[in-house]
Design an enzyme around this catalytic site. Structure first.
Site, PDB file in Angstrom:
ATOM      1  NE  ARG A 204     -11.364  25.258 -12.003  1.00  0.00           N
ATOM      2  CZ  ARG A 204     -10.892  26.351 -12.595  1.00  0.00           C
ATOM      3  NH1 ARG A 204     -10.038  26.248 -13.593  1.00  0.00           N
ATOM      4  NH2 ARG A 204     -11.279  27.524 -12.188  1.00  0.00           N
TER       5      ARG A 204
ATOM      6  CE  LYS B 247     -12.102   5.578   1.153  1.00  0.00           C
ATOM      7  NZ  LYS B 247     -12.492   5.064   2.481  1.00  0.00           N
TER       8      LYS B 247
ATOM      9  CD  GLU C 241      -3.823  -1.649   7.622  1.00  0.00           C
ATOM     10  OE1 GLU C 241      -4.843  -2.160   7.127  1.00  0.00           O
ATOM     11  OE2 GLU C 241      -3.853  -0.616   8.349  1.00  0.00           O
TER      12      GLU C 241
ATOM     13  CE  LYS D 185      -7.228   0.350  -0.652  1.00  0.00           C
ATOM     14  NZ  LYS D 185      -6.550   1.315   0.211  1.00  0.00           N
TER      15      LYS D 185
ATOM     16  CD  GLU E  12     -15.999   3.575   2.572  1.00  0.00           C
ATOM     17  OE1 GLU E  12     -14.932   4.116   2.267  1.00  0.00           O
ATOM     18  OE2 GLU E  12     -16.299   3.257   3.711  1.00  0.00           O
TER      19      GLU E  12
ATOM     20  NE  ARG F 180     -12.040   2.356  -0.850  1.00  0.00           N
ATOM     21  CZ  ARG F 180     -11.251   3.032  -1.675  1.00  0.00           C
ATOM     22  NH1 ARG F 180     -11.683   3.394  -2.850  1.00  0.00           N
ATOM     23  NH2 ARG F 180     -10.023   3.354  -1.327  1.00  0.00           N
TER      24      ARG F 180
ATOM     25  CG  ASN G 167     -13.265   0.797   7.390  1.00  0.00           C
ATOM     26  OD1 ASN G 167     -12.130   1.262   7.315  1.00  0.00           O
ATOM     27  ND2 ASN G 167     -14.335   1.439   6.977  1.00  0.00           N
TER      28      ASN G 167
ATOM     29  CG  HIS H  69      -9.244  -0.214   9.985  1.00  0.00           C
ATOM     30  ND1 HIS H  69      -8.806  -1.447   9.576  1.00  0.00           N
ATOM     31  CD2 HIS H  69      -8.288   0.670   9.587  1.00  0.00           C
ATOM     32  CE1 HIS H  69      -7.645  -1.314   8.950  1.00  0.00           C
ATOM     33  NE2 HIS H  69      -7.307  -0.037   8.942  1.00  0.00           N
TER      34      HIS H  69
ATOM     35  CG  HIS I  11     -10.259   3.977  13.471  1.00  0.00           C
ATOM     36  ND1 HIS I  11     -11.116   3.880  12.399  1.00  0.00           N
ATOM     37  CD2 HIS I  11      -9.014   4.078  12.945  1.00  0.00           C
ATOM     38  CE1 HIS I  11     -10.418   3.919  11.274  1.00  0.00           C
ATOM     39  NE2 HIS I  11      -9.135   4.032  11.579  1.00  0.00           N
TER      40      HIS I  11
ATOM     41  CG  HIS J 168      -3.403   2.594  11.504  1.00  0.00           C
ATOM     42  ND1 HIS J 168      -4.720   2.851  11.848  1.00  0.00           N
ATOM     43  CD2 HIS J 168      -3.447   1.908  10.339  1.00  0.00           C
ATOM     44  CE1 HIS J 168      -5.520   2.356  10.923  1.00  0.00           C
ATOM     45  NE2 HIS J 168      -4.770   1.770   9.989  1.00  0.00           N
TER      46      HIS J 168
HETATM   47  N1  NAD Z   1      -5.416   6.633   1.401  1.00  0.00           N
HETATM   48  C1  NAD Z   1      -5.654   5.508   1.998  1.00  0.00           C
HETATM   49  O1  NAD Z   1      -6.414   4.672   1.498  1.00  0.00           O
HETATM   50  C2  NAD Z   1      -4.971   5.211   3.294  1.00  0.00           C
HETATM   51  C3  NAD Z   1      -5.021   3.917   3.822  1.00  0.00           C
HETATM   52  C4  NAD Z   1      -4.332   3.665   4.996  1.00  0.00           C
HETATM   53  C5  NAD Z   1      -3.612   4.676   5.618  1.00  0.00           C
HETATM   54  N2  NAD Z   1      -3.581   5.928   5.089  1.00  0.00           N
HETATM   55  C6  NAD Z   1      -2.817   6.998   5.724  1.00  0.00           C
HETATM   56  O2  NAD Z   1      -1.442   6.651   5.718  1.00  0.00           O
HETATM   57  C7  NAD Z   1      -0.783   7.372   6.743  1.00  0.00           C
HETATM   58  C8  NAD Z   1       0.213   6.474   7.434  1.00  0.00           C
HETATM   59  O3  NAD Z   1       1.170   6.033   6.496  1.00  0.00           O
HETATM   60  P1  NAD Z   1       2.581   5.467   6.968  1.00  0.00           P
HETATM   61  O4  NAD Z   1       2.402   4.503   8.057  1.00  0.00           O
HETATM   62  O5  NAD Z   1       3.293   5.056   5.737  1.00  0.00           O
HETATM   63  O6  NAD Z   1       3.245   6.741   7.649  1.00  0.00           O
HETATM   64  P2  NAD Z   1       4.334   7.819   7.169  1.00  0.00           P
HETATM   65  O7  NAD Z   1       4.138   8.192   5.771  1.00  0.00           O
HETATM   66  O8  NAD Z   1       4.340   8.891   8.187  1.00  0.00           O
HETATM   67  O9  NAD Z   1       5.709   6.998   7.302  1.00  0.00           O
HETATM   68  C9  NAD Z   1       6.145   6.585   8.587  1.00  0.00           C
HETATM   69  C10 NAD Z   1       7.573   7.056   8.861  1.00  0.00           C
HETATM   70  O10 NAD Z   1       8.472   6.259   8.104  1.00  0.00           O
HETATM   71  C11 NAD Z   1       9.387   7.086   7.390  1.00  0.00           C
HETATM   72  N3  NAD Z   1       9.732   6.334   6.189  1.00  0.00           N
HETATM   73  C12 NAD Z   1       9.004   6.178   5.054  1.00  0.00           C
HETATM   74  N4  NAD Z   1       9.618   5.316   4.227  1.00  0.00           N
HETATM   75  C13 NAD Z   1      10.765   4.933   4.833  1.00  0.00           C
HETATM   76  C14 NAD Z   1      11.802   4.038   4.478  1.00  0.00           C
HETATM   77  N5  NAD Z   1      11.776   3.331   3.340  1.00  0.00           N
HETATM   78  N6  NAD Z   1      12.816   3.876   5.357  1.00  0.00           N
HETATM   79  C15 NAD Z   1      12.829   4.555   6.530  1.00  0.00           C
HETATM   80  N7  NAD Z   1      11.880   5.393   6.928  1.00  0.00           N
HETATM   81  C16 NAD Z   1      10.841   5.577   6.087  1.00  0.00           C
HETATM   82  C17 NAD Z   1       8.647   8.371   7.175  1.00  0.00           C
HETATM   83  O11 NAD Z   1       9.526   9.446   6.991  1.00  0.00           O
HETATM   84  C18 NAD Z   1       7.844   8.503   8.472  1.00  0.00           C
HETATM   85  O12 NAD Z   1       8.629   9.094   9.455  1.00  0.00           O
HETATM   86  C19 NAD Z   1      -1.881   7.902   7.661  1.00  0.00           C
HETATM   87  O13 NAD Z   1      -1.985   9.289   7.497  1.00  0.00           O
HETATM   88  C20 NAD Z   1      -3.140   7.225   7.163  1.00  0.00           C
HETATM   89  O14 NAD Z   1      -4.303   8.024   7.339  1.00  0.00           O
HETATM   90  C21 NAD Z   1      -4.253   6.194   3.939  1.00  0.00           C
HETATM   91 ZN    ZN Z   2      -5.419   0.713   8.295  1.00  0.00          ZN
END
Ligand code: NAD
Ligand code: ZN
Length: 364
Positions: A119, A141, A183, A225, A235, A240, A244, A247, A251, A265
């Site tokens: 929990r 989030k 970003e 942020k 939000e 918040r 976007n 975005h 999207h 992305h």
């Molecule tokens: N929670 C939020 O507020 C929020 C905001 C934006 C995005 N997101 C989410 O984030 C995700 C995307 O994150 P991402 O772009 O970091 O993708 P990811 O976590 O998949 O990382 C991208 C790739 O890079 C590799 N990697 C990570 N660190 C590395 C490093 N230092 N050196 C080499 N390779 C490395 C990973 O293994 C992966 O293959 C999406 O699912 C999206 O929905 C969440």
């Molecule tokens: Zn984004």
């Protein structure tokens, strides 16, 4: 080292940003260990590249890795099951704090697992992609993807600490770095015109890996942020939604290109910001030279700024239909983030999708 505090009453936490922080991880993470151990959720790539470095930084504390496959596929029911089961097998307790060590996928998945196991237990973020350092690790989030869409099952669950070492980005693919950079520009465009001026002069240093420049840009983005999250944690007030920017268009571009390698992305966000500013300029909301500066900046760092270059010219109706399906709609209307100028983003819920489609057909 730079510190940005996210002030949310009893859920407040610090974001520490500094080159080499991973090497001194014991100082910041040691207090979260129990019986000399820390449970660390990571993905296989990150653990292979950086696991030893984290362990070395932790000194006497043993990192117990819980690994998932790299990539978006792990942000799933199955990924959640694997992480939760392993946490329980390792005897996780409610008072424990687990570590999310990876990109946004690991951060979102670990945060959600932490929100539901026993929990709710604590977690800290040690983000390793630029996107995760400037965006997903801050704000609380967490989510997984389900059949009906991305990020539809999750929780608001704030971390206890975010530890950002720009040094870990050295192994990251340059295209991923550029996508994360988009970003950072987004935060400047929302409400930090001074940051945009700075980025116009320092983008090459940030992208080339100059550690001071990276730390400065990351801290500025995180501060942006944090300000917005502090005012609208869940939000509810609409503020918040400013996060976007780029975005809603982005999207739709991602959906039209099938969430494929054709358009990452962050690349979609870059073109999405260009379109949001052009649309704002066309409606007389934003000066045309502001929109031109936005396009020029993304162009000069090698991010996409033209629909035609992606084979998406003349697809206004299709792109608008993706927006129609966007889950972020409320009361049947899509919220658009437009701008009165650089650093002056606004939310507009009165935009007609037909106008957007017509604009996109005219845009090149
Ligand atoms: N929670 C939020 O507020 C929020 C905001 C934006 C995005 N997101 C989410 O984030 C995700 C995307 O994150 P991402 O772009 O970091 O993708 P990811 O976590 O998949 O990382 C991208 C790739 O890079 C590799 N990697 C990570 N660190 C590395 C490093 N230092 N050196 C080499 N390779 C490395 C990973 O293994 C992966 O293959 C999406 O699912 C999206 O929905 C969440
Ligand atoms: Zn984004």
């Amino acid at each position: 080292m730079r510190t940005v505090t996210v002030s949310l009453g009893e859920r407040s936490y610090d974001v520490l940003i500094g080159d080499g922080l991973l090497g001194g991880a014991a100082r910041h993470l040691g207090r979260f260990a129990r019986d000399g151990r820390l449970l660390v959720v990571s993905d296989e790539t990150v653990w292979r590249l950086l696991g030893e470095q984290l362990q070395a930084g932790l000194g006497e504390t043993t990192a117990v890795p819980i690994l998932v496959a790299s990539g978006e596929g792990s942000k799933s029911w199955e990924g959640l099951r694997v992480v939760v089961d392993q946490l329980l097998e390792h005897g996780v307790e409610r008072s424990d704090v687990i570590v999310a060590f990876g990109g946004g996928v690991v951060g979102d998945l670990t945060g959600f697992a932490a929100a539901v196991v026993n929990r709710g237990c604590g977690f800290v973020q040690v983000p390793t992609t630029l996107l995760a350092q400037v965006d997903s690790s801050v704000g609380g989030k967490t989510a997984i993807n389900v059949a009906a869409g991305k990020n539809l099952v999750g929780a608001f669950h704030q971390p206890s600490l975010v530890l950002i070492d720009p040094g870990v980005l050295e192994t990251l693919d340059p295209r991923e770095v550029r996508a994360g950079y988009a970003e950072i520009v987004k935060y400047a465009l929302i409400e930090d015109a001074a940051l945009f001026d700075w980025l116009e002069n320092h983008a090459p240093a940030v992208l080339a890996g100059d550690r001071d420049a990276r730390a400065y840009a990351i801290a500025a983005a995180v501060a942006g942020k944090a300000r917005i999250v502090e005012e609208d944690e869940r939000e509810t007030s609409g503020r918040r939604a400013l996060l976007n920017l780029g975005h809603t268009f982005g999207h739709a571009l991602e959906a039209e290109t099938g969430y494929s390698d054709r358009l990452r992305h962050g690349e979609a966000v870059a073109l999405g910001c260009v379109l949001a500013f052009d649309f704002s300029a066309e409606r007389g909301l934003c000066p045309a030279d502001g929109a031109a500066r936005v396009r020029a900046h993304f162009e000069c760092v090698g991010l996409p700024t033209r629909l035609a270059a992606l084979g998406l010219a003349g697809k206004g109706a299709r792109l608008a239909s993706h927006m129609q399906r966007d889950k972020k709609r409320e009361g049947g209307r899509t919220a658009f983030i437009l701008a009165r100028g650089i650093g002056k983003a606004v939310v507009d819920r009165q935009i007609d999708l037909e106008d957007v489609a017509a604009f996109l057909d005219r845009a090149s």
